[in-house]
Design a protein around this motif. Structure first.
Motif, PDB file in Angstrom:
ATOM      1  N   PHE A 132       1.166  -0.979   0.469  1.00 35.62           N
ATOM      2  CA  PHE A 132       0.354   0.209  -0.013  1.00 35.62           C
ATOM      3  C   PHE A 132       0.715   1.288   0.207  1.00 35.62           C
ATOM      4  CE2 PHE A 132      -2.623  -2.931   1.917  1.00 35.62           C
ATOM      5  CZ  PHE A 132      -3.592  -3.248   1.201  1.00 35.62           C
ATOM      6  N   LYS A 190       4.598   0.987   1.485  1.00 30.14           N
ATOM      7  CA  LYS A 190       4.508   0.267   2.680  1.00 30.14           C
ATOM      8  C   LYS A 190       4.180  -1.278   2.179  1.00 30.14           C
ATOM      9  CE  LYS A 190       2.245  -1.211   6.738  1.00 30.14           C
ATOM     10  NZ  LYS A 190       3.457  -1.289   7.976  1.00 30.14           N
ATOM     11  N   SER A 210       0.402  -8.303  15.249  1.00 28.16           N
ATOM     12  CA  SER A 210      -1.117  -7.551  14.339  1.00 28.16           C
ATOM     13  C   SER A 210      -0.034  -6.278  13.694  1.00 28.16           C
ATOM     14  CB  SER A 210      -1.159  -6.462  15.825  1.00 28.16           C
ATOM     15  OG  SER A 210      -2.181  -5.257  15.191  1.00 28.16           O
ATOM     16  N   GLY A 211      -1.143  -6.403  12.580  1.00 27.10           N
ATOM     17  CA  GLY A 211       0.030  -5.635  11.404  1.00 27.10           C
ATOM     18  C   GLY A 211       0.350  -6.125  10.526  1.00 27.10           C
ATOM     19  N   SER A 212       0.448  -7.224  10.696  1.00 28.61           N
ATOM     20  CA  SER A 212       2.114  -8.219   9.954  1.00 28.61           C
ATOM     21  C   SER A 212       1.486  -8.455   8.190  1.00 28.61           C
ATOM     22  CB  SER A 212       2.201  -9.495  10.150  1.00 28.61           C
ATOM     23  OG  SER A 212       0.712 -10.251  10.693  1.00 28.61           O
ATOM     24  N   GLY A 213      -1.183  -8.557   8.326  1.00 21.83           N
ATOM     25  CA  GLY A 213      -1.061  -8.637   6.516  1.00 21.83           C
ATOM     26  C   GLY A 213      -1.501  -9.188   6.822  1.00 21.83           C
ATOM     27  N   LYS A 214      -2.233  -9.831   8.105  1.00 18.77           N
ATOM     28  CA  LYS A 214      -3.166 -11.092   7.756  1.00 18.77           C
ATOM     29  C   LYS A 214      -4.810 -10.823   7.132  1.00 18.77           C
ATOM     30  CE  LYS A 214      -3.449 -11.762  12.327  1.00 18.77           C
ATOM     31  NZ  LYS A 214      -1.882 -10.816  12.374  1.00 18.77           N
ATOM     32  N   SER A 215      -4.962  -9.774   7.681  1.00 15.23           N
ATOM     33  CA  SER A 215      -6.180  -9.504   6.694  1.00 15.23           C
ATOM     34  C   SER A 215      -6.301  -9.692   6.044  1.00 15.23           C
ATOM     35  CB  SER A 215      -6.690  -8.698   7.636  1.00 15.23           C
ATOM     36  OG  SER A 215      -7.098  -8.790   8.969  1.00 15.23           O
ATOM     37  N   VAL A 216      -5.021  -8.942   5.205  1.00 15.45           N
ATOM     38  CA  VAL A 216      -4.441  -8.287   3.651  1.00 15.45           C
ATOM     39  C   VAL A 216      -4.986  -9.690   2.918  1.00 15.45           C
ATOM     40  CG1 VAL A 216      -2.847  -7.544   2.465  1.00 15.45           C
ATOM     41  CG2 VAL A 216      -3.853  -6.157   4.000  1.00 15.45           C
ATOM     42  N   GLN A 250     -13.053  -9.296   9.763  1.00 15.21           N
ATOM     43  CA  GLN A 250     -13.030  -9.098  11.444  1.00 15.21           C
ATOM     44  C   GLN A 250     -13.710  -7.912  12.377  1.00 15.21           C
ATOM     45  OE1 GLN A 250      -8.427  -7.784  11.165  1.00 15.21           O
ATOM     46  NE2 GLN A 250      -8.023  -7.712  13.801  1.00 15.21           N
ATOM     47  N   HIS A 273      -5.232 -14.948  17.299  1.00 10.90           N
ATOM     48  CA  HIS A 273      -4.214 -14.644  17.520  1.00 10.90           C
ATOM     49  C   HIS A 273      -3.868 -16.234  19.588  1.00 10.90           C
ATOM     50  CE1 HIS A 273      -3.037 -11.581  16.369  1.00 10.90           C
ATOM     51  NE2 HIS A 273      -3.863 -10.377  16.029  1.00 10.90           N
TER      52      HIS A 273
END
Ligand code: ATP
Ligand code: MG
Lengths: 247, 469, 255
Positions: free
Chosen positions: A15, A18, A40-46, A89, A200
């Motif tokens: 993105f 990033k 968190s923020g590592s890109g799992k949802s992406v 999520q 998690h």
């Protein structure tokens, strides 16, 4: 050898400046449960959104049951999605519809069932996730965990062959969480569904996972069964699994 | 999406469409789309703002619309206005109907007014032409009036000729001519004089109104005036027609216009003229019949006196005309009614000429006049030069107000002073009117005798006062 | 410099979005249920606002018209003058501005909210074409509802004018409405009413564009809602000028 349910081949996604995924390659065999771990923020949802075709990759290819998702036209994409269920999520229930109608929505859109049948089926689904009696409430009247479960019921409605679940146990007490995990495992075995679960919650991961992967800094740094990951040379991975176990 | 919501959407969409339809229907209806109609046309030189879709009224009732306007192809051509009229009103629209262009109210839209025709005429056929009456035009009205005035003048001339003829006959027929003529002459003269006055008055009215055309436009800004002016104009038109009819020696019986102010006056005027003619004729006939009888002189005198009376009636009538509403504005604007009738009291009144600035010049008697062989005062060459010089100054001022000549004389009795003063002023008036081609109506004479308010020392002479704006 | 570039970029995005709307509007299948629902929301739900505003605007216009015409002794022209004012310009424009306020903000906020809470993603994940489902239905509903609401506005405006007039002069109902419509031609009535379909399209596409592509959480939703109103009102006022000229060009008599 059948096509894997999901196959990433050298997928990169960023993105702006990033970089979220860097040249990620992996596959998930059909009918297995794949748990995706990561900070968190590592890109799992992406990653889940990429599988569903909601986000486009910058390079590489993503195949779902052998069909490259980036090359499908809108009709084919819709058809593919009919066989997927996605629990977001944030649950992402439609504010304009009641809880029950949220669950009924995919049925109304994609089946020719009568109104009564659909209501009945939606009620069943709500009962499965422990929300019987919430049919006519508005999503805003539910708690976070209840919303999550309603979202799950909606994702399950079409009996999908691939289930994309973003943190099923977030906001749930251990007992409900265990029940939900059990539900997911049942679905996997009963319908031979493929589960891709982001969580998690390590106990939950243990209950569900056939395979696990750990996403860190855009790479899948570890992949394998729970046992294999516990033996992983990466200190971070081992710490991650242990810390959660303790907690 | 439950069924009540669907119902409401239905109500909303259906209701609004229905309202839209009602609007369409009302518009269509007022455009006579849904009623049977027939089409005719009229031609006009000027269409004064009529537009496609403009209203058409038959005897005041909304009856149709203008369909199409064809523009003339050459300057002499006329606009051709096609319009539709509802069939229901067809019986009123005859071949002799007349179309005029009218305005709705003071500022409203233009529309076509069709007067119902007469039963003698057949109903207008589809696509036939109906006579279009050109819009009212001040210029036209003025033309009409001047034509009429010419005719009136003609009558006056006729009367004069007859009188002269009579007098010639009288002279040749009567032995005691001298005596008779001396008796008759003043009457005849005064008849002729008043006839002249009348025609001058009429002329002046016409001139004035023609000149006042610009201000007539201004009149229309005053709404209250608008209605009454419009009425007056209509009446004037009628009056003019009557006058013309009457002068065309009573061929037609003219319908009475009940509430007209001018018509009776003008009618009376014309009747009087005719009466005079008749009376003079009678006089001559009777005189001839009498054949030198001793009573002839008396008879003629009585007759002429009657004629003079009639003539002064006529003069009164024109006087009344001057005060008629329609012309009042003109005289008021000019600042005076008639300088010929100016009297000392009026002149002394500070209201006289209050809207004007004044420029005064004084001429002493000895500078202007010399005595001729008969002892009467006439303008000397030196006096004329002085006047010429003075007038060049006066003429430098705008000529939009009267020029008054004040005559002063201090010898003799008050009435002698008055007459002498007047004589002096009149001499100067005659000279400057003639020399500088001034309009007589604007050059007035007033005798102030020895009452020299202006100049206490010089009591003999003529004062020249120029009023201007 | 930056902001003008951003504005141009936004305008480009807007144009592409409008093009997409136009193309997809006629593509099957039609989301009929959703279209009806939006027509209900945009049309029916706006009617009270439109009717009340119409009555008020008509009443006020009538009072002003009376004050002016009275000076010329032309009171009988009040219905005509009011009909011209309301039907030709005031009705369509006021209705469009009111709807851009009520509906534009609603669409901007609703779609913006759906975007930032992943509801649009959820729709997509359920094999629904979110563009057709959310955007096309709303734009079409606006296009359909606006002329209808304009008719409602026109009539309630005339009714308001009638109420104000009859209270002062006791003018009769049938005279009023006949006089009101008698001077109007079809070209004074139909094009101004139908032009509001363009207004509907503008309100719909601008606010859908802003909502559908909203970013930045709750704040972004708020921004989408406000900008929907501001930009759609601005555009429709500008486009109105062009449309009035255009209608005048097509029907010179309608001027
Ligand atoms: N639509 C987007 N636009 C810009 N950046 C995005 C977008 N979606 C995700 N990101 C960025 O991608 C990175 C990964 O986000 P993602 O939501 O996948 O994290 P996550 O692993 O699911 O974290 P969490 O466990 O907290 O949910 C984040 O840094 C986020 O800022
Ligand atoms: Mg996440």
């Amino acid at each position: 050898m059948p096509d894997p349910a999901v196959a990433f081949d050298a997928v990169s996604k960023s993105f702006g400046s990033k970089e979220v995924l860097k040249n990620v390659t992996f596959s998930i065999a059909a009918g297995t449960a794949f748990v995706l771990l990561g900070r968190s923020g590592s890109g799992k949802s992406v990653m889940l959104k990429i599988i569903c075709g909601l986000l486009k990759v910058d390079s590489g290819s993503v195949a779902v049951h052998g069909n490259e998702i980036t090359k499908l036209d809108s009709q084919q994409l819709a058809e593919t999605r009919r066989h997927m269920g996605f629990l977001f999520q944030s649950a992402a229930l439609f504010d304009s519809l009641s809880v029950g109608e949220n669950v009924a929505f995919p049925l109304r859109r994609n089946t020719r069932k009568t109104d009564a049948e659909i209501r009945e089926q939606a009620k069943d689904l709500l009962q499965k996730v422990g929300l019987d009696g919430e049919y006519d409430h508005a999503p805003s009247q539910l708690s976070g965990g209840m919303r999550k479960r309603a979202g799950l019921a909606r994702a399950l409605a079409m009996e999908p062959s691939i289930l994309l679940i973003d943190e099923p146990s977030a906001g749930l007490d251990p007992i409900t969480s265990t029940e939900i995990d059990q539900l997911l495992v049942d679905i996997k075995t009963k319908h031979h569904a493929t589960l891709v679960v982001v969580t998690h919650n390590i106990p939950s991961a243990r209950r569900i996972a056939d395979q696990m992967a750990f996403l860190e800094d855009g790479h899948l740094v570890a992949q394998g069964t729970l046992k294999e990951l516990e033996q992983n040379e990466n200190q971070l991975v081992r710490d991650f699994l242990k810390s959660q176990q303790a907690g | 999406m439950d069924s009540t919501k669907k119902l409401m959407v239905g109500i909303f969409v259906g209701g609004c469409l229905l309202l839209f339809g009602v609007g369409l229907f009302l518009i269509g209806n007022s455009n006579q789309l849904f009623t049977k109609s027939f089409q005719v046309y009229a031609e006009f030189k000027k269409i004064t703002g009529i537009q496609n879709g403009g209203k058409v009224r038959v005897a005041g009732m909304d009856a149709g619309t203008v369909v199409r306007i064809e523009v003339p192809t050459h300057p002499e051509g006329k606009f051709r206005i096609y319009f539709k009229i509802i069939e229901k009103l067809h019986p009123l629209v005859r071949q002799d109907s007349e179309v005029t262009i009218q305005t709705d109210g003071l500022l409203g839209n233009k529309y076509l007014q069709i007067d119902a025709g007469t039963s003698f005429s057949a109903p207008a056929r589809e696509n036939a032409m109906i006579h279009g009456k050109e819009p009212f035009d001040w210029g036209d009205l003025m033309d009409q009036i001047s034509v009429t005035v010419k005719e009136v003048n003609g009558i006056l001339l006729h009367v004069k000729d007859q009188l002269s003829a009579t007098l010639v006959q009288v002279e040749s027929a009567v032995k005691s001519a001298n005596l008779l003529m001396i008796d008759a002459r003043p009457h005849v003269n005064s008849i002729l004089a008043s006839a002249k006055d009348i025609s001058a008055d009429l002329h002046e009215i016409i001139d004035g109104v023609q000149e006042g055309r610009g201000t007539v436009g201004a009149l229309f800004k005053d709404e209250k005036l608008y209605a009454s002016v419009k009425r007056s104009v209509d009446q004037t038109e009628v009056a003019v027609n009557h006058l013309r009819d009457a002068t065309a020696s009573a061929k037609k019986v003219v319908a009475k216009v009940e509430d007209s102010e001018i018509v009776p006056e003008v009618q009376r005027t014309v009747k009087n003229l005719q009466q005079i003619t008749r009376q003079v004729k009678d006089a001559v006939e009777k005189f001839e019949a009498a054949g030198g009888d001793g009573g002839a002189s008396e008879n003629l005198q009585r007759t002429l006196a009657g004629a003079r009376e009639a003539m002064s009636d006529l003069s009164d009538n024109t006087e009344a005309l001057k005060h008629n509403f329609f012309f009042k504005g003109f005289f008021r604007r000019r600042g005076f009614f008639d300088l010929g009738a100016l009297n000392v009291t009026e002149y002394r009144n500070p209201r006289f000429g209050k809207d004007f600035k004044q420029y005064r010049l004084w001429f002493a008697t000895e500078d202007l006049f010399r005595k001729d062989a008969g002892g009467a005062e006439v303008l000397s060459a030196q006096g004329k030069a002085k006047l010429d010089e003075a007038m060049t100054q006066v003429l430098a001022f705008p000529r939009n107000g009267p020029l008054i000549l004040e005559g002063f004389a201090s010898d003799g009795t008050v009435s002698q002073q008055y007459l002498a003063g007047r004589r002096r002023a009149v001499r100067v008036q005659a000279y400057i009117v003639d020399q500088f081609r001034l309009r007589p109506a604007y050059v007035g004479v007033i005798s102030l005798g020895s009452d020299a308010a202006f100049n206490k020392t010089a009591k003999d002479g003529v004062g020249l006062v120029s009023f201007y704006k | 410099m930056k902001s003008s570039e951003a504005a141009l970029e936004w305008f480009g995005g807007m144009s592409i979005f409008s093009g997409q709307v136009l193309r997809q509007s006629f593509a099957r299948p039609v989301e009929l249920t959703e279209l009806l629902k939006q027509t209900f929301e945009i049309g029916w739900r706006s009617s009270p606002l439109i009717i009340l505003s119409g009555l008020a605007v008509g009443g006020v216009l009538s009072i002003h018209t009376r004050a002016t015409l009275e000076r010329f002794g032309a009171e009988s022209m009040i219905p005509t003058a009011l009909a011209f004012a309301v039907v030709k310009e005031t009705g369509p424009l006021v209705a469009a501005l009111l709807i851009s306020g009520r509906v534009g903000a609603g669409i901007g906020a609703e779609l913006g909210g759906m975007r930032v809470t992943e509801q649009i993603d959820a729709l997509e994940s359920l094999a629904v074409d979110s563009f057709k489902y959310l955007v096309i239905t709303r734009v079409l509903a606006c296009v359909v509802a606006l002329p209808l609401l304009t008719v409602l506005m026109n009539f309630s405006g005339l009714a308001g004018g009638f109420l104000a007039e009859t209270m002062i002069s006791g003018m009769s109902f049938s005279f009023y409405f006949h006089a009101a419509f008698s001077s109007l031609g079809f070209s004074d009535y139909i094009p101004p009413t139908l032009k509001t379909m363009v207004f509907g399209f503008i309100i719909g596409t601008v606010s859908c564009h802003l909502g559908y592509n909203a970013t930045g959480g709750a704040e972004g939703v708020g921004r989408a809602a406000t900008q929907s109103v501001v930009l759609s009102s601005m555009f429709l006022i500008i486009v109105n000028v062009i449309l009035v000229k255009f209608i005048f060009f097509l029907y010179p008599g309608a001027g």
